[in-house]
Design a protein around this motif. Structure first.
Motif, short mmCIF file in Angstrom:
data_model
loop_
_atom_site.label_atom_id
_atom_site.label_comp_id
_atom_site.label_asym_id
_atom_site.label_seq_id
_atom_site.Cartn_x
_atom_site.Cartn_y
_atom_site.Cartn_z
N UNK A 177 -8.22 4.45 -0.87
CA UNK A 177 -9.01 4.69 -2.09
C UNK A 177 -9.25 6.15 -2.44
N UNK A 178 -8.65 7.08 -1.74
CA UNK A 178 -8.84 8.50 -2.02
C UNK A 178 -7.51 9.14 -2.43
N UNK A 179 -7.51 9.96 -3.50
CA UNK A 179 -6.28 10.67 -3.89
C UNK A 179 -5.81 11.59 -2.75
N UNK A 180 -4.50 11.67 -2.58
CA UNK A 180 -3.94 12.47 -1.48
C UNK A 180 -2.83 13.38 -2.00
N UNK A 181 -2.47 14.36 -1.17
CA UNK A 181 -1.36 15.26 -1.49
C UNK A 181 -0.05 14.67 -0.97
N UNK A 182 1.05 15.24 -1.40
CA UNK A 182 2.37 14.72 -1.03
C UNK A 182 2.65 14.80 0.45
N UNK A 183 2.04 15.75 1.15
CA UNK A 183 2.33 15.91 2.58
C UNK A 183 1.37 15.12 3.48
N UNK A 184 0.57 14.23 2.89
CA UNK A 184 -0.36 13.41 3.67
C UNK A 184 0.41 12.48 4.61
N UNK A 185 0.05 12.49 5.88
CA UNK A 185 0.72 11.65 6.88
C UNK A 185 0.00 10.30 6.95
N UNK A 186 0.79 9.24 6.87
CA UNK A 186 0.24 7.88 6.91
C UNK A 186 -0.19 7.51 8.32
N UNK A 187 -1.22 6.67 8.41
CA UNK A 187 -1.73 6.19 9.69
C UNK A 187 -1.62 4.67 9.73
N UNK A 188 -1.58 4.08 10.91
CA UNK A 188 -1.46 2.62 11.01
C UNK A 188 -2.63 1.93 10.30
N UNK A 189 -2.29 0.91 9.50
CA UNK A 189 -3.31 0.12 8.82
C UNK A 189 -3.84 0.71 7.53
N UNK A 190 -3.34 1.87 7.11
CA UNK A 190 -3.86 2.47 5.87
C UNK A 190 -3.38 1.68 4.65
N UNK A 191 -4.10 1.85 3.56
CA UNK A 191 -3.80 1.16 2.31
C UNK A 191 -3.36 2.19 1.28
#
Length: 102
Positions: free
Chosen positions: A47-61
């Motif tokens: 639910x939060x805007x992120x930058x292009x280099x944001x690393x995904x974490x397990x279970x994220x939406x």
């Protein structure tokens, strides 16, 4: 790792995706929407805007929502145009303007 991916451009259904560790948003976007430009979308993680280099974490939406809707155009109504359109309809200068529900 597994993430939830919500693409609001089209059917808009959520689905679970398997992505590698240290996967970033820009890589995910390129894989899921290869012919599109990321600048035309709002990309959020949990639910939060992120930058292009944001690393995904397990279970994220992850949700990807278009900021530009095809065929939509901005309508600007001023006081002068509202008065003119009322007078025009009253005296038969133009067809009635459809009303937009607020």
């Amino acid at each position: 790792m597994t993430i939830t991916f919500i693409n609001s451009d089209g059917a808009g259904f959520a689905r679970l995706l398997e992505v590698p560790e240290n996967h970033t948003i820009d890589k995910l976007f390129a894989e899921q929407l290869p012919s599109r430009s990321a600048s035309d979308y709002l990309i959020r993680v949990d639910r939060l805007p992120v930058t292009a280099d944001h690393v995904l974490t397990p279970g994220c939406r992850v949700s990807i929502t278009p900021t530009k809707i095809a065929g939509a155009r901005a309508i600007r109504i001023t006081a002068a145009s509202a008065v003119w359109s009322t007078a025009s309809r009253r005296f038969g200068f133009c067809p009635p303007i459809p009303r937009i529900a607020a």
